[in-house]
Scaffold this motif. Structure first.
Motif, PDB file in Angstrom:
ATOM      1  N   GLY A 123       0.815  -1.209   0.000  1.00 36.86           N
ATOM      2  CA  GLY A 123       0.000   0.000   0.000  1.00 36.86           C
ATOM      3  C   GLY A 123       0.847   1.257   0.000  1.00 36.86           C
ATOM      4  O   GLY A 123       0.566   2.219  -0.728  1.00 36.86           O
TER       5      GLY A 123
ATOM      6  N   VAL B 251       1.266   4.559  -2.666  1.00 39.20           N
ATOM      7  CA  VAL B 251       1.299   5.994  -2.338  1.00 39.20           C
ATOM      8  C   VAL B 251       2.569   6.612  -2.903  1.00 39.20           C
ATOM      9  O   VAL B 251       2.542   7.700  -3.486  1.00 39.20           O
ATOM     10  CB  VAL B 251       1.200   6.235  -0.818  1.00 39.20           C
ATOM     11  CG1 VAL B 251       1.365   7.708  -0.482  1.00 39.20           C
ATOM     12  CG2 VAL B 251      -0.131   5.714  -0.284  1.00 39.20           C
TER      13      VAL B 251
ATOM     14  N   GLU C 293      -2.039  16.449   2.938  1.00 35.45           N
ATOM     15  CA  GLU C 293      -2.763  15.510   2.073  1.00 35.45           C
ATOM     16  C   GLU C 293      -1.894  14.289   1.759  1.00 35.45           C
ATOM     17  O   GLU C 293      -2.384  13.152   1.743  1.00 35.45           O
ATOM     18  CB  GLU C 293      -3.215  16.194   0.786  1.00 35.45           C
ATOM     19  CG  GLU C 293      -4.167  15.361  -0.039  1.00 35.45           C
ATOM     20  CD  GLU C 293      -5.398  14.883   0.732  1.00 35.45           C
ATOM     21  OE1 GLU C 293      -5.804  13.723   0.512  1.00 35.45           O
ATOM     22  OE2 GLU C 293      -5.949  15.639   1.558  1.00 35.45           O
TER      23      GLU C 293
ATOM     24  N   ARG D 254      -1.948  12.128   4.753  1.00 41.52           N
ATOM     25  CA  ARG D 254      -3.237  11.420   4.829  1.00 41.52           C
ATOM     26  C   ARG D 254      -3.247  10.218   3.885  1.00 41.52           C
ATOM     27  O   ARG D 254      -3.799   9.163   4.206  1.00 41.52           O
ATOM     28  CB  ARG D 254      -4.384  12.359   4.484  1.00 41.52           C
ATOM     29  CG  ARG D 254      -4.731  13.303   5.587  1.00 41.52           C
ATOM     30  CD  ARG D 254      -5.995  14.120   5.262  1.00 41.52           C
ATOM     31  NE  ARG D 254      -6.258  15.049   6.332  1.00 41.52           N
ATOM     32  CZ  ARG D 254      -5.955  16.350   6.295  1.00 41.52           C
ATOM     33  NH1 ARG D 254      -5.391  16.877   5.221  1.00 41.52           N
ATOM     34  NH2 ARG D 254      -6.220  17.130   7.328  1.00 41.52           N
ATOM     35  N   ASP D 255      -2.647  10.383   2.714  1.00 40.79           N
ATOM     36  CA  ASP D 255      -2.567   9.288   1.750  1.00 40.79           C
ATOM     37  C   ASP D 255      -1.736   8.142   2.336  1.00 40.79           C
ATOM     38  O   ASP D 255      -2.111   6.971   2.253  1.00 40.79           O
ATOM     39  CB  ASP D 255      -1.979   9.802   0.438  1.00 40.79           C
ATOM     40  CG  ASP D 255      -2.326   8.929  -0.762  1.00 40.79           C
ATOM     41  OD1 ASP D 255      -3.142   7.988  -0.631  1.00 40.79           O
ATOM     42  OD2 ASP D 255      -1.770   9.189  -1.847  1.00 40.79           O
TER      43      ASP D 255
ATOM     44  N   ARG E 141      -1.257   7.545   5.503  1.00 37.63           N
ATOM     45  CA  ARG E 141      -2.005   6.988   6.640  1.00 37.63           C
ATOM     46  C   ARG E 141      -3.180   6.132   6.176  1.00 37.63           C
ATOM     47  O   ARG E 141      -3.606   5.212   6.894  1.00 37.63           O
ATOM     48  CB  ARG E 141      -2.500   8.115   7.543  1.00 37.63           C
ATOM     49  CG  ARG E 141      -2.993   7.622   8.882  1.00 37.63           C
ATOM     50  CD  ARG E 141      -3.151   8.770   9.871  1.00 37.63           C
ATOM     51  NE  ARG E 141      -3.391   8.249  11.183  1.00 37.63           N
ATOM     52  CZ  ARG E 141      -4.589   7.877  11.634  1.00 37.63           C
ATOM     53  NH1 ARG E 141      -5.643   7.976  10.853  1.00 37.63           N
ATOM     54  NH2 ARG E 141      -4.718   7.404  12.853  1.00 37.63           N
ATOM     55  N   SER E 142      -3.685   6.387   4.981  1.00 37.57           N
ATOM     56  CA  SER E 142      -4.824   5.599   4.491  1.00 37.57           C
ATOM     57  C   SER E 142      -4.466   4.130   4.349  1.00 37.57           C
ATOM     58  O   SER E 142      -5.340   3.274   4.432  1.00 37.57           O
ATOM     59  CB  SER E 142      -5.323   6.152   3.158  1.00 37.57           C
ATOM     60  OG  SER E 142      -4.403   5.866   2.112  1.00 37.57           O
ATOM     61  N   VAL E 143      -3.190   3.813   4.155  1.00 38.07           N
ATOM     62  CA  VAL E 143      -2.773   2.413   4.042  1.00 38.07           C
ATOM     63  C   VAL E 143      -2.072   1.914   5.297  1.00 38.07           C
ATOM     64  O   VAL E 143      -1.758   0.739   5.404  1.00 38.07           O
ATOM     65  CB  VAL E 143      -1.883   2.172   2.791  1.00 38.07           C
ATOM     66  CG1 VAL E 143      -2.665   2.452   1.524  1.00 38.07           C
ATOM     67  CG2 VAL E 143      -0.613   2.989   2.847  1.00 38.07           C
ATOM     68  N   ASN E 144      -1.820   2.804   6.256  1.00 34.99           N
ATOM     69  CA  ASN E 144      -1.202   2.437   7.532  1.00 34.99           C
ATOM     70  C   ASN E 144      -1.921   3.231   8.626  1.00 34.99           C
ATOM     71  O   ASN E 144      -1.343   4.116   9.247  1.00 34.99           O
ATOM     72  CB  ASN E 144       0.294   2.746   7.497  1.00 34.99           C
ATOM     73  CG  ASN E 144       1.043   2.127   8.657  1.00 34.99           C
ATOM     74  OD1 ASN E 144       0.478   1.409   9.465  1.00 34.99           O
ATOM     75  ND2 ASN E 144       2.321   2.426   8.744  1.00 34.99           N
ATOM     76  N   PRO E 145      -3.206   2.926   8.851  1.00 36.53           N
ATOM     77  CA  PRO E 145      -4.054   3.786   9.675  1.00 36.53           C
ATOM     78  C   PRO E 145      -3.714   3.836  11.155  1.00 36.53           C
ATOM     79  O   PRO E 145      -4.172   4.736  11.855  1.00 36.53           O
ATOM     80  CB  PRO E 145      -5.461   3.228   9.458  1.00 36.53           C
ATOM     81  CG  PRO E 145      -5.260   1.828   9.022  1.00 36.53           C
ATOM     82  CD  PRO E 145      -3.951   1.802   8.292  1.00 36.53           C
TER      83      PRO E 145
END
Length: 128
Positions: free
Chosen positions: A28, A32, A91, A94-95, A97-101
């Motif tokens: 993931g 990114v 941003e 955030r991208d 973090r979207s795959v490593n929340p």
């Protein structure tokens, strides 16, 4: 402007991931990285905090074992990214973090950037 995105996580949690779980997160993150092509500079997954040393004090200083962070999370990696402004850097974080929340990302402007000589990739470089 250049920004550092510092990746914090609970080290014990990351080390508890199975090889498949870790590979999934890394896949993931590489996605990114591809989306940030042209903006993303160096990225690194740091070694274990048990191997870290802190240099502090006057003069020659004193070397102390460990990073001694006062938080639950440890700094486990970093990115250098070129963004037009802080909103764009947020941003990008955030991208990531979207795959490593479960990670925490700190975004900090870089005032001085000295790229130095390019280094060869290290073992596990595909893991960043």
């Amino acid at each position: 402007m250049l920004y550092a995105i510092l990746a914090y996580h609970v080290e014990a949690e990351v080390k508890s991931w199975t090889a498949d779980e870790d590979a999934s997160v890394m896949t993931g993150l590489r996605g990114v990285h591809r989306r940030l092509a042209g903006q993303l500079g160096p990225a690194a997954r740091l070694g274990d905090t048990r191997d870290a040393r802190t240099l502090r004090g006057p003069g020659h200083g004193m070397v102390i074992d460990g990073p001694f962070a006062e938080t639950k999370e440890q700094l486990l990696g970093l990115y250098v990214i070129d963004c037009v402004d802080e909103d764009a850097a947020l941003e990008a974080a955030r991208d990531l973090r979207s795959v490593n929340p479960t990670a925490v990302y700190e975004i900090r402007p870089i005032r001085v950037y000295l790229p130095g000589a390019p280094f060869p990739e290290t073992e596990g470089a595909g893991d960043v």
